[in-house]
Design a protein around this motif. Structure first.
Motif, PDB file in Angstrom:
ATOM      1  N   VAL A  75       0.827  -1.210   0.000  1.00  0.00           N
ATOM      2  CA  VAL A  75       0.000   0.000   0.000  1.00  0.00           C
ATOM      3  C   VAL A  75       0.867   1.268   0.000  1.00  0.00           C
ATOM      4  CG1 VAL A  75      -0.273   0.212   2.518  1.00  0.00           C
ATOM      5  CG2 VAL A  75      -2.101   1.019   1.009  1.00  0.00           C
ATOM      6  N   PRO A  85      -3.198   5.291   3.750  1.00  0.00           N
ATOM      7  CA  PRO A  85      -3.477   6.346   2.770  1.00  0.00           C
ATOM      8  C   PRO A  85      -4.250   7.513   3.394  1.00  0.00           C
ATOM      9  CG  PRO A  85      -3.966   4.198   1.842  1.00  0.00           C
ATOM     10  CD  PRO A  85      -3.693   3.969   3.300  1.00  0.00           C
ATOM     11  N   SER A 120      -3.978  -5.483   2.435  1.00  0.00           N
ATOM     12  CA  SER A 120      -4.924  -4.444   2.866  1.00  0.00           C
ATOM     13  C   SER A 120      -4.409  -3.837   4.168  1.00  0.00           C
ATOM     14  CB  SER A 120      -6.294  -5.084   3.105  1.00  0.00           C
ATOM     15  OG  SER A 120      -7.118  -4.174   3.808  1.00  0.00           O
ATOM     16  N   CYS A 121      -4.427  -2.505   4.248  1.00  0.00           N
ATOM     17  CA  CYS A 121      -3.874  -1.885   5.463  1.00  0.00           C
ATOM     18  C   CYS A 121      -4.870  -1.937   6.612  1.00  0.00           C
ATOM     19  CB  CYS A 121      -3.441  -0.448   5.186  1.00  0.00           C
ATOM     20  SG  CYS A 121      -4.788   0.748   5.191  1.00  0.00           S
ATOM     21  N   GLY A 122      -6.111  -2.302   6.312  1.00  0.00           N
ATOM     22  CA  GLY A 122      -7.104  -2.497   7.362  1.00  0.00           C
ATOM     23  C   GLY A 122      -7.797  -1.229   7.825  1.00  0.00           C
ATOM     24  N   PHE A 123      -7.509  -0.112   7.198  1.00  0.00           N
ATOM     25  CA  PHE A 123      -8.069   1.166   7.657  1.00  0.00           C
ATOM     26  C   PHE A 123      -9.572   1.264   7.403  1.00  0.00           C
ATOM     27  CE2 PHE A 123      -9.262   5.531   6.406  1.00  0.00           C
ATOM     28  CZ  PHE A 123      -9.056   6.186   7.615  1.00  0.00           C
ATOM     29  N   CYS A 124     -10.014   0.820   6.241  1.00  0.00           N
ATOM     30  CA  CYS A 124     -11.457   0.958   5.958  1.00  0.00           C
ATOM     31  C   CYS A 124     -12.119  -0.417   5.843  1.00  0.00           C
ATOM     32  CB  CYS A 124     -11.698   1.817   4.713  1.00  0.00           C
ATOM     33  SG  CYS A 124     -11.189   1.072   3.175  1.00  0.00           S
ATOM     34  N   CYS A 154     -12.611  -2.700   2.350  1.00  0.00           N
ATOM     35  CA  CYS A 154     -11.404  -3.390   1.881  1.00  0.00           C
ATOM     36  C   CYS A 154     -10.931  -4.425   2.904  1.00  0.00           C
ATOM     37  CB  CYS A 154     -10.320  -2.364   1.585  1.00  0.00           C
ATOM     38  SG  CYS A 154      -8.693  -3.046   1.262  1.00  0.00           S
ATOM     39  N   ARG A 155     -10.910  -4.039   4.171  1.00  0.00           N
ATOM     40  CA  ARG A 155     -10.407  -4.964   5.198  1.00  0.00           C
ATOM     41  C   ARG A 155     -11.231  -6.253   5.196  1.00  0.00           C
ATOM     42  NH1 ARG A 155     -11.363  -2.010   9.329  1.00  0.00           N
ATOM     43  NH2 ARG A 155     -13.269  -3.045   9.977  1.00  0.00           N
ATOM     44  N   SER A 160     -14.273   1.733  -1.209  1.00  0.00           N
ATOM     45  CA  SER A 160     -12.976   1.690  -0.521  1.00  0.00           C
ATOM     46  C   SER A 160     -12.338   3.070  -0.445  1.00  0.00           C
ATOM     47  CB  SER A 160     -12.022   0.723  -1.230  1.00  0.00           C
ATOM     48  OG  SER A 160     -12.480  -0.586  -1.084  1.00  0.00           O
ATOM     49  N   HIS A 161     -11.490   3.221   0.543  1.00  0.00           N
ATOM     50  CA  HIS A 161     -10.845   4.505   0.802  1.00  0.00           C
ATOM     51  C   HIS A 161      -9.733   4.810  -0.197  1.00  0.00           C
ATOM     52  CE1 HIS A 161      -9.098   7.768   3.164  1.00  0.00           C
ATOM     53  NE2 HIS A 161      -7.957   7.121   3.244  1.00  0.00           N
ATOM     54  N   CYS A 162      -9.050   3.769  -0.697  1.00  0.00           N
ATOM     55  CA  CYS A 162      -7.943   4.047  -1.635  1.00  0.00           C
ATOM     56  C   CYS A 162      -7.958   3.044  -2.784  1.00  0.00           C
ATOM     57  CB  CYS A 162      -6.593   4.016  -0.909  1.00  0.00           C
ATOM     58  SG  CYS A 162      -5.849   2.381  -0.752  1.00  0.00           S
ATOM     59  N   LEU A 222      -6.130   0.611  -3.518  1.00  0.00           N
ATOM     60  CA  LEU A 222      -5.896  -0.818  -3.277  1.00  0.00           C
ATOM     61  C   LEU A 222      -7.232  -1.549  -3.187  1.00  0.00           C
ATOM     62  CD1 LEU A 222      -3.295  -2.475  -0.930  1.00  0.00           C
ATOM     63  CD2 LEU A 222      -5.609  -3.351  -1.080  1.00  0.00           C
ATOM     64  N   GLY A 223      -8.107  -1.049  -2.318  1.00  0.00           N
ATOM     65  CA  GLY A 223      -9.412  -1.696  -2.166  1.00  0.00           C
ATOM     66  C   GLY A 223     -10.255  -1.550  -3.426  1.00  0.00           C
TER      67      GLY A 223
HETATM   68  S1  SF4 Z   1      -8.817   0.517   0.652  1.00  0.00           S
HETATM   69 FE1  SF4 Z   1      -6.830   1.388   1.108  1.00  0.00          FE
HETATM   70  S2  SF4 Z   1      -7.188   2.454   3.036  1.00  0.00           S
HETATM   71 FE2  SF4 Z   1      -8.884   1.006   2.837  1.00  0.00          FE
HETATM   72  S3  SF4 Z   1      -8.133  -0.810   3.956  1.00  0.00           S
HETATM   73 FE3  SF4 Z   1      -7.658  -1.049   1.772  1.00  0.00          FE
HETATM   74  S4  SF4 Z   1      -5.560  -0.394   1.652  1.00  0.00           S
HETATM   75 FE4  SF4 Z   1      -6.352   0.443   3.545  1.00  0.00          FE
END
Ligand code: SF4
Ligand SMILES: Cc1cc2nc3c(=O)[nH]c(=O)nc-3n(C[C@H](O)[C@H](O)[C@H](O)COP(=O)(O)O)c2cc1C
Length: 619
Positions: free
Chosen positions: A347, A365, A507-511, A514-515, A552-554, A556-557
């Motif tokens: 990410v 992100p 996944s960074c797990g923030f949102c 995506c998580r 998703s927030h970014c 990646l998701g």
């Molecule tokens: S969409 Fe982006 S910000 Fe949200 S969990 Fe996935 S990597 Fe993280």
């Protein structure tokens, strides 16, 4: 994000230090912190040094570091926990991580991994009782042209064979320090198979900077705009527009960041550009620094490329000696570049996550807007460009706006450097004018029986044989750089399962979309791949992937469901053949999943059970 390692927890009374490492008391953390200017933004560099010494980040070191940097302990632990290359848990003195990329798998990595696990009598993710070795997996190591590959204590070893695995096993058993391992184990080969405009035109060091200075900053940006240059890192944003926005933004100190994170599985072209064309990339960064008025630059290099660290540092020094970097470049420009090494988080290739990481934080992100051009590194105007974009910019500065327009199309000017891997006779780097057909690339790379190509890595597009006439261009199939080729013998369900696992891992797990979504997709794909899936899984995969795309927030998701959606649209029979039954089956035992809750609440009456029939009747 952390790589798969778990401690057997059976190492008896032990100190913080891994076997063979110094006691924490003997380690001069203070000196490390002072060397890094007591700067919290240098936290990743400090953690790399600590990991080099101990193999992990001992809790007592975290405590001391938090006092020395004035950071909360939880903040440092949060950073350590975020990155795959760091750990607060002791790992093996030899930390072996096999690349989990699909092309490594196709080249036999699973068998080789099993061979090593068996030799040490370990399970995947386990640390041996004597603390000598741990064996796990990590995401793509960027060596798909010479896989299977592994990392040992963060150093890359490509072209694995049973013989090489045998040699590595003996070296570990003999407790031989890495510095005394045969150097040929670590040799990274170059496979530049096709050169076009960028890779075959000579560029004298300093000549593009001189041309830009002669032209002036505003006119240089105009030339970049007129050239039609678009970002090569994925999104294809107009480079001139980005540079102009950064120049126009108000701020005390501007920065230029070269995004060399290259974490997209199947992509390794930036590795080769930085190996053989570092001068041109750095030249492009310096031109960008002049154009936007920046004084500092960063090359954010992925940690999986440790073999590039020393050569890049040497190149930066060489250019400082030649007055092409540092104060007073060509008598009028102050600009210097720092090499910053990431720590294993895909990410962090996303530009705002990268900036967080550059500031020594977890790579989550940011909300956008504001964009990095106005609020980037330390909230100051920052230009983030891909390695290849910056290299192309140097050529435009030197040869003029028309340079790229010699080839390509109106919307996709110039060339694209592709990383080609998988079922091809000649994996490697291929530079083509934009508009090249996939068919042509396959022919050149020696793909005789291609059935599908993943263009742009797992977040890109899965192309079937009937589409091989399609063209690599922003207006047709956009591509950040990767073409992974699968022949007719490959199991596309396994391929998509590998990609789904990658996204769940990264996944960074923030949102939540995506998580949760990446995990659900990975689980469903695993069920289908083992022949335990149902039609309901296919429906869920589509629903979840669409939801991730929209919520998703970014990026990646937003792109994590692409391989699933593409494969279901283009290769549905391959999935349906694998279902246990085309009829709906309960795919998840909710009643069993509720067992821990029943235990905690000490309830086991009928009302605390889930009616399984309900799920089966649904849909
Ligand atoms: S969409 Fe982006 S910000 Fe949200 S969990 Fe996935 S990597 Fe993280
Ligand atoms: C999950 C994710 C990973 C990314 N990884 C990279 C990367 O490794 N390299 C890169 O240049 N851009 C990457 N990008 C795109 C960057 O966010 C950004 O658009 C790019 O660096 C801008 O440079 P360009 O305009 O030269 O393409 C990634 C984006 C996302 C969402």
């Amino acid at each position: 994000m952390a790589c798969m390692l778990r401690n057997t927890g059976n190492r008896g009374a032990q100190t913080d230090a891994a076997p063979g490492a110094p006691e924490t008391g003997a380690f001069d953390l203070h000196a490390v912190v002072v060397r890094h200017g007591r700067e919290p933004s240098r936290l990743l560099a400090m953690l790399h040094e600590i990991t080099q010494v101990f193999g992990y980040v001992p809790p007592s070191v975290v405590t001391e570091l938090s006092a020395l940097l004035g950071l909360a302990r939880a903040q440092i632990e949060g950073v350590v926990g975020f990155y795959a290359f760091f750990s607060t848990e002791p790992r093996g003195r030899f930390r072996v991580l096999f690349s989990d990329n699909i092309t490594d798998e196709m080249a036999g990595s699973v068998e080789l991994r099993s061979r090593m696990l068996e030799a040490f009598r370990l399970d995947l993710g386990e640390v041996s009782r004597d603390g000598l070795v741990s064996i796990g997996t990590t995401s793509c190591t960027g060596l798909c042209d010479q896989g299977p590959a592994l990392l040992v204590n963060d150093r890359a070893i490509p072209r694995l064979t049973p013989a090489r695995i045998g040699a590595i096993t003996s070296l570990i058993r003999g407790n031989v320090p890495l510095e005394r391992w045969p150097s040929n184990l670590f040799t990274i080969q170059s496979h530049i198979e096709r050169r076009d405009l960028l890779l075959s035109t000579p560029l004298d060091p300093g000549s593009a900077i001189a041309a830009a200075i002669a032209l002036g900053a505003a006119a240089t940006i105009d030339a970049i705009s007129d050239s039609g240059l678009r970002g090569r890192g994925g999104a294809g944003f107009a480079t001139g527009t980005k540079w102009a926005a950064c120049r126009a933004a108000s701020g005390a100190e501007r920065s230029v960041v070269c995004n060399a994170d290259e974490g997209e599985p199947g992509t390794f072209k930036d590795r080769e550009l930085l190996t053989h064309y570092a001068d041109s990339v750095i030249e492009g960064m310096t031109v960008a620094g002049f154009a936007v008025g920046a004084t500092r630059g960063f090359i954010y290099l992925r940690a999986e490329y440790p073999f590039l660290v020393a050569p890049l540092r040497a190149k930066l020094d060489e250019r400082r000696q030649a007055c092409l970097l540092g104060p007073g470049i060509q008598g009028c420009l102050d600009f210097d570049i720092e090499l910053v090494v990431g720590a294993g988080a895909y990410v962090c290739g996303e530009e705002s996550a990268l900036l967080e990481s550059l500031e020594g934080k977890r790579g989550i992100p940011r909300n956008r807007p504001p964009y990095p051009v106005t609020h980037g590194f330390k909230q100051q105007p920052t230009l983030v460009n891909n390695v290849e974009t910056l290299m192309a910019a140097a050529f435009v500065a030197k040869f003029g706006a028309g340079f790229l327009r010699q080839v390509g199309s109106t919307t996709s000017a110039g060339t694209k450097v592709l990383s080609v891997s998988g079922d091809v006779a000649r994996p490697g780097i291929y530079e083509y004018p934009f508009g090249v057909s996939i068919e042509r690339v396959l022919e050149d790379a020696g793909a005789t029986d291609a059935a599908a190509v993943q263009v742009g890595g797992p977040s890109g597009v899965l192309v079937s044989a009937s589409e091989f006439r399609r063209r690599v261009a922003f207006e047709d199939v956009p591509c950040a750089g990767a073409l992974m080729v699968f022949d007719a013998s490959r199991d596309l369900v396994r391929v998509v399962e590998n990609f789904a696992r990658f996204f769940a891992h990264e996944s960074c797990g923030f949102c939540t979309p995506c998580r949760v979504g990446t995990t659900l997709n990975a689980q469903a794909m695993q069920r289908i791949a083992c022949g335990k899936g149902s039609r309901r899984d296919l429906k869920d995969l589509e629903k979840v992937s669409q939801l991730m795309r929209s919520a998703s927030h970014c990026g990646l998701g937003a792109t994590a469901g692409n391989p699933v959606l593409d494969a279901l649209a283009k290769f549905r029979p391959a999935f349906e053949q694998r279902l246990r039954s085309l009829d709906v089956l309960p795919t998840f035992d909710l009643d069993e999943a509720l067992a821990p809750a029943r235990e905690v609440t000490a309830r086991d009456d009928a009302g605390a059970h889930f009616n399984q029939e309900f799920e089966g009747n649904e849909a």
